[in-house]
Design an enzyme around this catalytic site. Structure first.
Site, PDB file in Angstrom:
ATOM      1  N   LYS B 242       0.845  -1.201   0.000  1.00 30.93           N
ATOM      2  CA  LYS B 242       0.000   0.000   0.000  1.00 30.93           C
ATOM      3  C   LYS B 242       0.885   1.258   0.000  1.00 30.93           C
ATOM      4  O   LYS B 242       0.604   2.228  -0.710  1.00 30.93           O
ATOM      5  CB  LYS B 242      -0.899  -0.013   1.226  1.00 30.93           C
ATOM      6  CG  LYS B 242      -2.027   0.995   1.132  1.00 30.93           C
ATOM      7  CD  LYS B 242      -3.026   0.815   2.261  1.00 30.93           C
ATOM      8  CE  LYS B 242      -4.096   1.887   2.189  1.00 30.93           C
ATOM      9  NZ  LYS B 242      -5.112   1.732   3.224  1.00 30.93           N
ATOM     10  N   ASP B 243       1.976   1.220   0.790  1.00 30.45           N
ATOM     11  CA  ASP B 243       2.887   2.370   0.822  1.00 30.45           C
ATOM     12  C   ASP B 243       3.574   2.559  -0.526  1.00 30.45           C
ATOM     13  O   ASP B 243       3.765   3.694  -0.981  1.00 30.45           O
ATOM     14  CB  ASP B 243       3.940   2.192   1.932  1.00 30.45           C
ATOM     15  CG  ASP B 243       3.387   2.575   3.300  1.00 30.45           C
ATOM     16  OD1 ASP B 243       2.276   3.139   3.356  1.00 30.45           O
ATOM     17  OD2 ASP B 243       4.054   2.311   4.313  1.00 30.45           O
TER      18      ASP B 243
END
Lengths: 185, 417
Positions: B242-243
């Protein structure tokens, strides 16, 4: 060793304690003073160096400045305003009631010769250069100088009259060497 | 962590002597349980880390071609732009990277305020964050001076002159900061030294920020602690992915500016070489300082917040104190807020005032960019008043008076039903 002393008498236990207290206070004091002495050179090294200090005076020929004209000269990296004031400006400056001023100063206190106004051209608010040296520039509501950064108005004696600046424009140390030469600093 | 990897004899040999692989695993790997419900607002911490690394990398390369001397600084930057291979690209990355860094950090900060991430037991995480912000501001300010353009010079002059407001020792402090009687070569040299040093101080502060974070782990949008195993998912692969996705979006926006609008955040005046005898007609700081600049300028002799203290100090000193206080107050935010409920999701009153505060900060930013005249002064003063009113009065008061909505039992109970 501490055990043997403790085992012997109560008195030597007291002695031992005060001796250790003394040692702790003495060594910490020496340590603290030493730390202070070690820090000072690191702080003072950021102060102006000898060559910077050496450039601290400048001589200017003021004979070409006509009445009503101003020039800007550089002194210690800062602009210095030299204004040949008209009689009207001098009268106006002297007529102001001291009670009306934010930073009360009479015009006489700010000049050596009434026709020559000499001051550091740096706004006392946050150090911008006020406008008003050239004929086309705004001179503010009091006919002197106007700082565009935050709107400070200075009068014909360089005194703060309106706006956020707390003090009048600074008058540097100067002397007239003869009628046409002034030494600043 | 994949046990196959850990069984590799070389890995095992290293791990036995330096347990770096388990350290990584427990920091950002499968061994770091993270709340399962983090939304995209939680991407901005890692984005700030990415921005810091980009700034350090581009900055070190720029330093190889930069000359910190008043006679050469401006020219050396122009040489970087014209002659040094890819110098223009690296300088534009560094210039815009500063703005990007502040954008993600400000969003990160407002996220913390909205979801109550500063509350117990994460006060030190928050405090380290505020200290990082202060160090960033000092670094950015000194970095902006280095190209030695008109805004560089006059920005440095105005900001260092703030310290002259300090009673008695103010002028001595300013001379000490300058190393002379005006902003000049000694000033440029020391700013360069500090600009190079401070990013590494920030790096160390980030390390402590993360160290404290990893003790009680991330807050989450519900503001309830992760308790049972089903409340959490492993950091890797879920949040690493996600990052990384967030980083992709961030880089598209960042590079959009670098390639298509590299001077969007800049001031044309800074392409004029510094002239100590001419002040630009309109001095403005970089956008990320504008709200604080507006607070500084709000304090004039006729400002109603200044009246009660006018016998004590000049309006100038009051403005300087207010400007620093506006940031330092954030340090005590965990104690100003009396509410036990973290997330604004369950705080109907606080939620509305949060957005008003956010708007107030935008208004301050807008006013900071405008000349100090007419209605801009009044609006700036009202917005300044509201900034402090929110932090000092409203936050404690809402914490006491507000009736929060019922909070869920657990993260999993709220998201799986």
């Amino acid at each position: 060793m501490a055990d043997t002393v403790t085992a012997a008498t109560g008195e030597s236990k007291e002695d031992d304690k005060s001796r250790r207290d003394f040692l702790i206070v003495a060594t910490s004091t020496v340590g603290a003073v030493g730390t202070g002495l070690a820090i000072w050179p690191f702080i003072d090294t950021m102060n102006p160096a000898a060559d910077t200090l050496a450039l601290s005076s400048t001589e200017i020929d003021i004979s070409p400045i006509e009445v009503g004209q101003s020039i800007t000269v550089v002194w210690r990296g800062k602009p210095v305003f030299i204004r040949h004031r008209s009689q009207a400006e001098i009268d106006e400056s002297q007529a102001v009631a001291i009670a009306d001023l934010i930073d009360p100063e009479t015009d006489d206190q700010r000049v050596q010769k009434a026709e020559w106004l000499i001051m550091v051209g740096v706004c006392t608010h946050l150090g911008c250069i006020p406008l008003g040296q050239k004929s086309g520039e705004p001179k503010g509501e009091y006919g002197g100088w106007f700082c565009p950064c935050h709107g400070s108005h200075y009068d014909t004696s360089g005194r703060i009259r309106k706006g956020p600046a707390p003090l009048n424009l600074v008058v540097p140390g100067y002397e007239f060497l003869d009628d046409s030469t002034v030494k600043i600093g | 962590m994949a046990s196959k990897f850990m069984e590799n004899p070389v890995i095992k040999w290293v791990e036995y002597r330096l347990p770096i692989f388990s350290f990584i695993d427990h920091s950002v790997g499968s061994g770091y349980p993270t709340p399962r419900n983090l939304n995209y607002w939680w991407n901005f911490g890692s984005l700030a880390g990415v921005a810091l690394v980009i700034m350090i990398a581009s900055g070190i390369v720029l330093a190889m071609s930069y000359t910190a001397h008043v006679d050469y600084a401006f020219e050396s930057v122009e040489r970087i732009m014209r002659d040094v291979n890819y110098g223009w690209l690296i300088r534009y990355i560094h210039m815009n990277g500063g703005s990007m860094f502040f954008i993600v950090v400000y969003i990160h900060l407002f996220r913390g305020m909205y979801y109550g991430s500063y509350k117990a037991p994460r006060e030190i995480v928050w405090i380290m964050g505020v200290l990082i912000l202060l160090a960033m501001m000092a670094t950015a300010f000194m970095g902006y001076v280095l190209p030695w353009g008109q805004m560089s010079f006059w920005g440095a002059t105005v900001i260092t002159n703030l310290f002259s407001a300090i009673p008695l020792v103010g002028d001595a402090i300013v001379t000490w900061l300058w190393g002379g009687f005006s902003v000049d070569n000694p000033t440029l040299n020391r700013f360069y030294a500090f600009h190079y040093l401070l990013p590494f101080v920030i790096f160390a502060l980030v390390f402590i920020h993360l160290w404290a974070l990893h003790v009680h782990r991330s807050n989450n949008p519900l503001g309830v602690e992760a308790k049972a195993p089903e409340d959490s998912i492993p950091f890797h692969p879920y949040y690493t992915m996600k990052d990384l996705f967030g980083m992709g979006v961030f880089m598209i926006i960042f590079m959009g500016f670098v390639f298509y609008a590299p001077n969007f955040f800049g001031e044309p005046d800074n392409y004029i070489k510094a002239n100590p005898l001419v002040t630009p007609p309109h001095i403005v700081p970089e956008w990320y300082f504008l709200p604080f600049y507006a607070i500084l300028r709000a304090f004039t002799a006729d400002f109603f917040m200044y009246w009660p203290i006018s016998w004590l100090m000049s309006a100038k000193l009051a403005g300087v104190i207010a400007m620093f206080a506006s940031i330092l107050l954030l340090l005590v935010l965990p104690w100003l807020d009396r509410s036990k409920v973290r997330s604004a999701k369950f705080r109907p009153i606080y939620k509305q005032f949060f957005w008003i505060f956010f708007l107030d900060c935008l208004v301050l930013g807008y006013i900071g960019a405008k000349p100090a005249e007419g209605s801009f002064i009044i609006i700036g003063q009202l917005a300044t008043f509201y900034y402090f009113f929110h932090l000092i009065i409203l936050i404690p008061l809402i914490g006491i008076l507000e009736r929060p909505r019922p909070i869920p039992e657990s993260i999993s109970a709220a998201v799986t039903k």
